[in-house]
Write a protein that holds these residues in place. Structure first.
Motif, PDB file in Angstrom:
ATOM      1  N   ALA A 156       0.754  -0.711  -0.547  1.00 11.65           N
ATOM      2  CA  ALA A 156      -0.266  -0.123  -0.544  1.00 11.65           C
ATOM      3  C   ALA A 156       0.818   1.388   0.117  1.00 11.65           C
ATOM      4  O   ALA A 156       1.730   1.351   1.050  1.00 11.65           O
ATOM      5  CB  ALA A 156      -1.081   0.086   1.178  1.00 11.65           C
ATOM      6  N   LYS A 157       0.211   2.114  -0.994  1.00  7.62           N
ATOM      7  CA  LYS A 157       0.943   3.630  -1.217  1.00  7.62           C
ATOM      8  C   LYS A 157      -0.073   4.456  -0.730  1.00  7.62           C
ATOM      9  O   LYS A 157      -0.850   4.840  -2.088  1.00  7.62           O
ATOM     10  CB  LYS A 157       2.474   3.577  -2.010  1.00  7.62           C
ATOM     11  N   TYR A 158       0.504   5.543  -0.807  1.00 10.56           N
ATOM     12  CA  TYR A 158       0.026   6.968  -0.051  1.00 10.56           C
ATOM     13  C   TYR A 158      -0.373   7.498  -1.606  1.00 10.56           C
ATOM     14  O   TYR A 158       0.947   8.031  -2.422  1.00 10.56           O
ATOM     15  CB  TYR A 158       0.362   8.138   1.411  1.00 10.56           C
ATOM     16  N   ILE A 159      -0.814   8.040  -2.071  1.00 14.50           N
ATOM     17  CA  ILE A 159      -0.673   8.845  -3.500  1.00 14.50           C
ATOM     18  C   ILE A 159      -1.778  10.115  -3.555  1.00 14.50           C
ATOM     19  O   ILE A 159      -0.957  10.833  -4.646  1.00 14.50           O
ATOM     20  CB  ILE A 159      -1.255   8.327  -4.921  1.00 14.50           C
ATOM     21  N   GLY A 160      -2.232  10.261  -2.884  1.00  9.26           N
ATOM     22  CA  GLY A 160      -2.746  11.665  -2.610  1.00  9.26           C
ATOM     23  C   GLY A 160      -4.415  11.655  -2.013  1.00  9.26           C
ATOM     24  O   GLY A 160      -4.801  10.632  -2.439  1.00  9.26           O
ATOM     25  N   ASP A 161      -4.359  13.071  -1.331  1.00  8.13           N
ATOM     26  CA  ASP A 161      -5.922  13.035  -1.000  1.00  8.13           C
ATOM     27  C   ASP A 161      -6.136  12.066  -0.208  1.00  8.13           C
ATOM     28  O   ASP A 161      -5.174  11.509   0.455  1.00  8.13           O
ATOM     29  CB  ASP A 161      -7.203  13.212  -1.828  1.00  8.13           C
ATOM     30  N   TYR A 162      -7.466  11.339  -0.443  1.00  8.05           N
ATOM     31  CA  TYR A 162      -8.036   9.503   0.391  1.00  8.05           C
ATOM     32  C   TYR A 162      -7.928   8.516   0.168  1.00  8.05           C
ATOM     33  O   TYR A 162      -8.582   7.835  -0.076  1.00  8.05           O
ATOM     34  CB  TYR A 162      -9.197  10.355   1.483  1.00  8.05           C
ATOM     35  N   ARG A 163      -6.386   9.338  -1.187  1.00  4.70           N
ATOM     36  CA  ARG A 163      -6.524   7.438  -2.036  1.00  4.70           C
ATOM     37  C   ARG A 163      -5.122   7.041  -1.811  1.00  4.70           C
ATOM     38  O   ARG A 163      -4.222   7.702  -1.534  1.00  4.70           O
ATOM     39  CB  ARG A 163      -5.908   8.185  -3.352  1.00  4.70           C
ATOM     40  N   ILE A 164      -5.137   5.446  -1.885  1.00  8.64           N
ATOM     41  CA  ILE A 164      -4.357   4.391  -1.446  1.00  8.64           C
ATOM     42  C   ILE A 164      -4.096   3.456  -3.170  1.00  8.64           C
ATOM     43  O   ILE A 164      -5.000   2.826  -3.034  1.00  8.64           O
ATOM     44  CB  ILE A 164      -3.888   3.814  -0.528  1.00  8.64           C
ATOM     45  N   SER A 165      -2.523   3.668  -3.574  1.00  4.31           N
ATOM     46  CA  SER A 165      -2.624   2.081  -4.585  1.00  4.31           C
ATOM     47  C   SER A 165      -1.943   0.984  -3.192  1.00  4.31           C
ATOM     48  O   SER A 165      -1.827   1.055  -2.777  1.00  4.31           O
ATOM     49  CB  SER A 165      -1.241   2.723  -5.387  1.00  4.31           C
ATOM     50  N   VAL A 166      -3.430   0.079  -3.652  1.00  5.30           N
ATOM     51  CA  VAL A 166      -2.625  -0.954  -3.165  1.00  5.30           C
ATOM     52  C   VAL A 166      -2.598  -2.514  -4.121  1.00  5.30           C
ATOM     53  O   VAL A 166      -3.535  -2.207  -4.784  1.00  5.30           O
ATOM     54  CB  VAL A 166      -5.016  -1.682  -1.879  1.00  5.30           C
ATOM     55  N   GLU A 167      -2.249  -3.045  -3.424  1.00 10.74           N
ATOM     56  CA  GLU A 167      -1.797  -4.714  -4.393  1.00 10.74           C
ATOM     57  C   GLU A 167      -2.392  -5.565  -2.993  1.00 10.74           C
ATOM     58  O   GLU A 167      -1.810  -5.783  -2.147  1.00 10.74           O
ATOM     59  CB  GLU A 167      -0.224  -4.519  -4.410  1.00 10.74           C
ATOM     60  N   PHE A 168      -2.832  -6.537  -3.974  1.00 16.39           N
ATOM     61  CA  PHE A 168      -3.643  -7.651  -3.572  1.00 16.39           C
ATOM     62  C   PHE A 168      -3.233  -8.810  -3.784  1.00 16.39           C
ATOM     63  O   PHE A 168      -2.299  -8.881  -4.913  1.00 16.39           O
ATOM     64  CB  PHE A 168      -5.029  -7.655  -3.438  1.00 16.39           C
ATOM     65  N   ASN A 169      -2.928 -10.000  -2.761  1.00 14.92           N
ATOM     66  CA  ASN A 169      -2.267 -11.058  -3.413  1.00 14.92           C
ATOM     67  C   ASN A 169      -2.760 -11.500  -4.693  1.00 14.92           C
ATOM     68  O   ASN A 169      -2.266 -12.942  -4.874  1.00 14.92           O
ATOM     69  CB  ASN A 169      -2.106 -11.880  -1.817  1.00 14.92           C
ATOM     70  N   ASP A 170      -4.174 -11.563  -4.863  1.00 11.38           N
ATOM     71  CA  ASP A 170      -4.304 -11.870  -6.525  1.00 11.38           C
ATOM     72  C   ASP A 170      -4.542 -11.419  -7.643  1.00 11.38           C
ATOM     73  O   ASP A 170      -4.045 -11.504  -8.525  1.00 11.38           O
ATOM     74  CB  ASP A 170      -5.646 -11.933  -5.530  1.00 11.38           C
ATOM     75  N   GLY A 171      -2.438 -10.461  -6.840  1.00 11.60           N
ATOM     76  CA  GLY A 171      -1.704 -10.137  -8.536  1.00 11.60           C
ATOM     77  C   GLY A 171      -2.657  -8.177  -8.618  1.00 11.60           C
ATOM     78  O   GLY A 171      -2.166  -7.917  -9.541  1.00 11.60           O
ATOM     79  N   CYS A 172      -3.538  -8.503  -8.391  1.00 11.24           N
ATOM     80  CA  CYS A 172      -4.531  -7.399  -8.180  1.00 11.24           C
ATOM     81  C   CYS A 172      -4.138  -5.867  -7.530  1.00 11.24           C
ATOM     82  O   CYS A 172      -3.939  -5.770  -6.379  1.00 11.24           O
ATOM     83  CB  CYS A 172      -6.436  -6.800  -8.777  1.00 11.24           C
ATOM     84  N   ARG A 173      -3.658  -4.607  -8.486  1.00  6.98           N
ATOM     85  CA  ARG A 173      -3.568  -3.460  -8.141  1.00  6.98           C
ATOM     86  C   ARG A 173      -4.457  -2.380  -8.415  1.00  6.98           C
ATOM     87  O   ARG A 173      -3.798  -2.196  -9.339  1.00  6.98           O
ATOM     88  CB  ARG A 173      -1.818  -2.913  -7.803  1.00  6.98           C
ATOM     89  N   PHE A 174      -4.574  -1.538  -7.471  1.00  7.12           N
ATOM     90  CA  PHE A 174      -6.279  -0.594  -7.958  1.00  7.12           C
ATOM     91  C   PHE A 174      -5.577   0.548  -6.630  1.00  7.12           C
ATOM     92  O   PHE A 174      -4.833   0.235  -5.468  1.00  7.12           O
ATOM     93  CB  PHE A 174      -6.716  -0.986  -7.919  1.00  7.12           C
ATOM     94  N   VAL A 175      -6.253   1.860  -6.879  1.00  5.67           N
ATOM     95  CA  VAL A 175      -6.198   2.976  -6.235  1.00  5.67           C
ATOM     96  C   VAL A 175      -7.484   3.233  -5.658  1.00  5.67           C
ATOM     97  O   VAL A 175      -8.542   2.962  -6.116  1.00  5.67           O
ATOM     98  CB  VAL A 175      -5.863   4.084  -6.882  1.00  5.67           C
TER      99      VAL A 175
END
Length: 84
Positions: free
Chosen positions: A7-26
């Motif tokens: 998980a990485k903070y990207i701005g405002d109330y948004r976090i880039s999140v990577e899951f163990n199923d291979g998906c990474r989304f904001v």
């Protein structure tokens, strides 16, 4: 079982999140925070508190004790995937 692995903070109330199923989304937490009925969730409206998170127990946890299940976080995704 779904886990948050990054998980990485990207701005405002948004976090880039990577899951163990291979998906990474904001994940955009703004509506959850601003409509929160519990005071502990509303504390995250302070951007400094929101930015103070860590990965624990396979999800994102905040310094004030708030956490959300990975399945709930995945429902907060923006339609555009974040850059990997």
């Amino acid at each position: 079982m779904l886990h948050v692995i990054d998980a990485k903070y990207i701005g405002d109330y948004r976090i880039s999140v990577e899951f163990n199923d291979g998906c990474r989304f904001v994940a955009d937490f703004e509506s959850v925070i601003k409509s929160g009925h519990r005071a502990i969730v509303r504390q995250l409206a302070d951007i400094n508190t929101f930015r103070d998170f860590a990965l624990q127990a396979y999800t994102i946890t905040w310094s004030n004790g708030v956490d959300f299940a990975p399945e709930f976080i995945k429902k907060l995704i923006n339609p555009e995937p974040s850059p990997a």
